[in-house]
Each structure stands twice: as C-alpha cells, then as structure tokens.
Enzyme design. Structure first.
Site, short mmCIF file in Angstrom:
data_model
loop_
_atom_site.label_atom_id
_atom_site.label_comp_id
_atom_site.label_asym_id
_atom_site.label_seq_id
_atom_site.Cartn_x
_atom_site.Cartn_y
_atom_site.Cartn_z
N PRO A 11 0.79 -1.23 0.00
CA PRO A 11 0.00 0.00 0.00
C PRO A 11 0.82 1.28 0.00
CG PRO A 11 -0.20 -1.17 2.09
CD PRO A 11 0.49 -2.09 1.13
N ASN A 12 0.36 2.18 -0.82
CA ASN A 12 0.87 3.56 -0.93
C ASN A 12 2.20 3.67 -1.67
OD1 ASN A 12 -1.33 4.83 0.46
ND2 ASN A 12 -0.54 3.87 2.31
N ARG A 19 5.63 12.23 -2.96
CA ARG A 19 5.55 12.83 -1.61
C ARG A 19 6.65 12.26 -0.74
NH1 ARG A 19 -0.82 11.92 -0.57
NH2 ARG A 19 -1.46 12.84 -2.54
N TYR A 24 11.59 8.67 1.30
CA TYR A 24 11.55 7.60 0.30
C TYR A 24 12.29 7.94 -1.00
CZ TYR A 24 7.97 5.87 3.47
OH TYR A 24 7.30 5.43 4.59
N ASN A 80 8.12 -5.59 -0.54
CA ASN A 80 7.98 -4.41 0.30
C ASN A 80 6.49 -4.30 0.60
OD1 ASN A 80 7.81 -2.01 1.62
ND2 ASN A 80 9.09 -0.86 0.19
N ALA A 83 2.99 -0.78 5.03
CA ALA A 83 2.50 -0.85 6.41
C ALA A 83 1.91 -2.22 6.76
CB ALA A 83 1.47 0.25 6.64
N HIS A 86 3.66 -4.47 9.30
CA HIS A 86 3.51 -4.31 10.75
C HIS A 86 2.15 -4.80 11.26
CE1 HIS A 86 6.92 -1.86 9.74
NE2 HIS A 86 6.17 -0.98 9.10
N ASP A 93 1.08 -15.76 6.92
CA ASP A 93 0.57 -17.12 6.66
C ASP A 93 0.79 -17.51 5.20
OD1 ASP A 93 -0.24 -17.50 9.26
OD2 ASP A 93 -2.36 -17.03 8.89
N GLU A 104 12.36 -9.66 2.59
CA GLU A 104 11.56 -8.51 3.07
C GLU A 104 12.39 -7.24 2.88
OE1 GLU A 104 10.36 -8.75 7.21
OE2 GLU A 104 10.10 -6.56 7.29
N HIS A 106 12.60 -2.88 2.80
CA HIS A 106 12.06 -1.55 3.10
C HIS A 106 13.02 -0.50 2.56
CE1 HIS A 106 9.04 -3.41 5.51
NE2 HIS A 106 9.98 -4.14 6.05
N ILE A 107 12.46 0.54 2.01
CA ILE A 107 13.27 1.63 1.45
C ILE A 107 13.96 2.39 2.59
CG2 ILE A 107 13.15 3.81 0.18
CD1 ILE A 107 10.65 2.56 -1.27
N SER A 108 13.18 2.69 3.61
CA SER A 108 13.70 3.46 4.74
C SER A 108 14.25 2.51 5.81
CB SER A 108 12.59 4.33 5.34
OG SER A 108 11.56 3.50 5.87
N ARG A 113 12.89 4.82 12.81
CA ARG A 113 11.61 5.54 12.74
C ARG A 113 10.73 5.19 13.95
NH1 ARG A 113 9.26 5.00 6.83
NH2 ARG A 113 8.03 6.77 7.62
N ARG A 117 6.98 0.76 13.71
CA ARG A 117 7.59 0.19 12.49
C ARG A 117 8.70 -0.80 12.82
NH1 ARG A 117 5.39 3.53 8.47
NH2 ARG A 117 5.08 5.66 9.20
O1 CA2 Z 1 10.43 1.98 4.10
C1 CA2 Z 1 9.61 1.29 3.51
O2 CA2 Z 1 9.80 0.84 2.37
C2 CA2 Z 1 8.24 1.03 4.14
O3 CA2 Z 1 7.87 -0.31 3.84
C3 CA2 Z 1 7.28 2.00 3.51
C4 CA2 Z 1 5.88 1.98 4.12
C5 CA2 Z 1 5.95 2.07 5.64
O4 CA2 Z 1 4.66 1.91 6.19
C6 CA2 Z 1 6.88 1.03 6.24
O5 CA2 Z 1 6.93 1.20 7.63
C7 CA2 Z 1 8.27 1.17 5.65
C8 CA2 Z 1 5.03 3.14 3.59
C9 CA2 Z 1 4.95 3.21 2.11
C10 CA2 Z 1 4.37 4.52 1.73
O6 CA2 Z 1 5.04 5.00 0.61
C11 CA2 Z 1 4.96 6.32 0.30
C12 CA2 Z 1 5.80 6.76 -0.66
C13 CA2 Z 1 5.79 8.09 -1.02
C14 CA2 Z 1 4.90 8.97 -0.40
C15 CA2 Z 1 4.06 8.51 0.58
C16 CA2 Z 1 4.08 7.18 0.93
#
Ligand code: CA2
Length: 148
Positions: A11-12, A19, A24, A80, A83, A86, A93, A104, A106-108, A113, A117
């Site tokens: 998601p997202n 953004r 990111y 990836n 959210a 978490h 499963d 697994e 994650h970008i960040s 954080r 997370r």
């Molecule tokens: O760091 C990551 O890749 C995350 O999986 C990104 C998730 C976050 O919930 C995880 O804790 C860490 C959020 C993805 C949202 O991506 C966006 C990208 C640009 C602007 C807004 C959201």
C-alpha cells in the site's frame, strides 16, 4: 530454465517520488521497476513487478509465486509490504504456507523511525531482511536473490 523473481509492493508505494522525498527519495515506482528490470536482465532472470493497495491481491501474487516455487521456476520473492509489514498475519501465513524464499525489503531504515515500524510479522518467515538502502535496495535485493 529461466527463473522468475517477483517484486511485490504494498500500500501507498504507488506514491513513490510524489511525496515524502526526504524519507523515500525522488524516484517513482516506474523508475524502480526499470532498475529491477535492468538488474534481472543482467542475471538472466524474468521479472514480475507489481504494486497493490489491497492485502488480498498481494496474497494472491504470493500464491502465484508459490506455484512457480513448486515447479522449481521461482528465484525468489522481494516484498515491500509497506504498512502491512507491521499488521498482516495473513501475509505471514501466505509466505509460510507457500514456502517461497522471500526477501523482506524496506526503502527506509524502519528501526530509525517510529516504534510501531520496528515490529514485522514477516521477518520470522522471510529468508532475508533489508532496509535503509533507499530504492537502490531493490537492485541489491535482485542481486541477492540471483545468488539463491
Ligand atoms: O520503508 C519502507 O519501504 C516502508 O515499507 C514504507 C511503508 C511504511 O509503512 C513502512 O513502515 C516502511 C510506507 C509506504 C508509503 O510509501 C509512500 C511513498 C511516497 C509517499 C508517501 C508514501
């Protein structure tokens, strides 16, 4: 036989590059797909690259990867889960149930954080976990899966 890598985004992540560039980066998901395609081409791997905001769709793709795994045609899954990492026992499963080798990603750096997370339902069933490399992490992840 050419093996397949699934790169799945939750998601997202379709908002990448639009953004929160301080968290990111400035590259879009289309840019990330191109980086993954180039890395897969270098390693003779076939790429399935997807994004969904829906948990069930991500589970369906893991099941698809599981079918390739059963035929010996899967290199691995890079996930990836955003959210859902978490929150999702269902994704955990699916990974466990299909037996796919999963990285697994994650970008960040999730550990730098918010505390919510720091816990992942997926890490215990993942073969490897990576975070904090920015979108370059996707390239590193393909390189790693190519060695599996
Ligand atoms: O760091 C990551 O890749 C995350 O999986 C990104 C998730 C976050 O919930 C995880 O804790 C860490 C959020 C993805 C949202 O991506 C966006 C990208 C640009 C602007 C807004 C959201």
């Amino acid at each position: 036989m050419q093996k397949t890598v699934f790169v799945l985004n939750g998601p997202n992540l379709n908002l990448l590059g639009t953004r929160e560039p301080q968290v990111y980066g400035a590259q879009t998901l289309a840019d990330v797909e191109q980086l993954c395609a180039q890395a897969c081409a270098r390693h003779g791997l076939q790429l399935r690259f997807h994004q969904s905001n829906h948990e069930g769709q991500l589970i369906d793709w893991i099941h698809e990867a599981g079918q390739l795994h059963a035929r010996g045609a899967l290199a691995g899954v890079i996930l990836n889960a955003g959210a859902y990492t978490h929150t999702s026992i269902a994704l955990m499963d699916a990974i466990k149930g299909t037996g796919v080798a999963l990285l697994e990603l994650h970008i960040s750096n999730v550990f730098a954080r918010e505390a919510f997370r720091h816990h992942s339902y997926l890490s215990p069933v993942a073969r490897a976990v990576m975070c904090g490399f920015g979108v370059q992490g996707y390239v590193l992840a393909v390189e790693a899966v190519a060695q599996w």
